[in-house]
Motif scaffolding. Sequence first.
Motif, PDB file in Angstrom:
ATOM      1  N   CYS A   1       0.825  -1.216   0.000  1.00 58.52           N
ATOM      2  CA  CYS A   1       0.000   0.000   0.000  1.00 58.52           C
ATOM      3  C   CYS A   1       0.858   1.265   0.000  1.00 58.52           C
ATOM      4  O   CYS A   1       0.920   2.002   0.994  1.00 58.52           O
ATOM      5  CB  CYS A   1      -0.941  -0.008   1.197  1.00 58.52           C
TER       6      CYS A   1
ATOM      7  N   PHE B   1      -6.927   0.387  -7.041  1.00 56.79           N
ATOM      8  CA  PHE B   1      -6.391   1.375  -6.094  1.00 56.79           C
ATOM      9  C   PHE B   1      -7.236   1.492  -4.835  1.00 56.79           C
ATOM     10  O   PHE B   1      -6.897   2.252  -3.927  1.00 56.79           O
ATOM     11  CB  PHE B   1      -6.261   2.743  -6.764  1.00 56.79           C
TER      12      PHE B   1
ATOM     13  N   LYS C   1      -2.039   8.065  -9.328  1.00 55.35           N
ATOM     14  CA  LYS C   1      -1.215   8.229  -8.119  1.00 55.35           C
ATOM     15  C   LYS C   1      -1.963   7.865  -6.841  1.00 55.35           C
ATOM     16  O   LYS C   1      -1.411   7.955  -5.748  1.00 55.35           O
ATOM     17  CB  LYS C   1      -0.761   9.693  -7.998  1.00 55.35           C
TER      18      LYS C   1
ATOM     19  N   SER D   1       1.361   4.870  -1.952  1.00 55.88           N
ATOM     20  CA  SER D   1       0.650   5.773  -2.861  1.00 55.88           C
ATOM     21  C   SER D   1       1.196   7.184  -2.725  1.00 55.88           C
ATOM     22  O   SER D   1       1.453   7.645  -1.613  1.00 55.88           O
ATOM     23  CB  SER D   1      -0.855   5.775  -2.552  1.00 55.88           C
TER      24      SER D   1
ATOM     25  N   SER E   1       4.522   5.807   2.716  1.00 53.10           N
ATOM     26  CA  SER E   1       4.551   6.525   1.432  1.00 53.10           C
ATOM     27  C   SER E   1       5.507   7.707   1.481  1.00 53.10           C
ATOM     28  O   SER E   1       6.200   7.991   0.503  1.00 53.10           O
ATOM     29  CB  SER E   1       3.132   6.989   1.070  1.00 53.10           C
TER      30      SER E   1
ATOM     31  N   GLY F   1      -4.233   6.002  -3.870  1.00 51.48           N
ATOM     32  CA  GLY F   1      -4.608   4.840  -3.075  1.00 51.48           C
ATOM     33  C   GLY F   1      -5.760   5.261  -2.191  1.00 51.48           C
ATOM     34  O   GLY F   1      -5.619   6.186  -1.391  1.00 51.48           O
TER      35      GLY F   1
END
Length: 309
Positions: A18, A88, A60, A20, A111, A62
């Motif tokens: 995960c 996503f 881009k 993003s 991220s 999530g």
Amino acid sequence: MAHLLEGNFGQGSGFNECLSEHVLLTRFGIGINDPKWISIRLSLFKSITLPGVVSQNTSKLGWFIFIDSSWPSEFISDILLATKDFEFIKIIKVNFYFEYYIISEKLIAKSIDFYGRCLVSKIDDDDGISLDCFDVLYDLRGDFFACVFSSGYEFLCQNRIFKPSNMPFLTMNTHFDMRSLDDLKYLRIGHHRVAEFIDKERRNLHVQDEGRFWVYSRHKYSDSRFSAVRKSIVDDKKSRVISSADYHHFSIDFSLLQEFRSQSALLNGVPNEKTWLRQADLNEEAEKIYRQLVSMKRVIDEVGADVIQ
């Protein structure tokens, strides 16, 4: 397809993937087990929120949707079916309200570590955004720590009435460009206090006045003061019936909205309880125990399990 993840405070292999550049967070009925509430909100989610998000530039993105692990299985199946075609989207089951913050902080921290920064947005399960919302946001990125799209519409869903509104710092119109772990504290700041904290810390705030970028849904299961809100919208001279252009601009699904209207017409009265306060004591006690366990683990990691024994 959309993935269903067990919360477990962000542990487990499913969370490793995960990463993003843009994290979108949705809290959907955590601590609420009322079938009527869940059913009504799922209808609005599928007719307003979901089509609005999936119509964006999602390269881009999530989107992490947190639901209560105690939801009846038919509702979990419903949201999984509605989101199955979108890679996503992740559906995350949690037991307590505070898990939303724990897991969200971990997702964003990963991220930031990977990309050097993370754009963070939120949206409630019954609100919507315009077709150009994320494209405008991405064009502005780099010029702000927080960006607010101040203009949108209040939407009286049952009557299909739009009221033009200027309401900065709502959940779905405030976005953060986070670059450090210290920025994570903004997740826990109420939207009505964001301006205060940004001013105190002298962070760069951009207010986007041009355009209307959001739909703030108003209905029986959205606000305990619904009767007063309904009157303020109906009586406002600027209010109007939603148009075909509005349906397109906010990607609202007409047929599914009709399903909500039919469903809502069968419900009598308005809930008096503020649903987000349910199980507050239990949630507070659970978070206290979780913090104690984290502290114990930290001690064990530092001095070694053998010393503790």
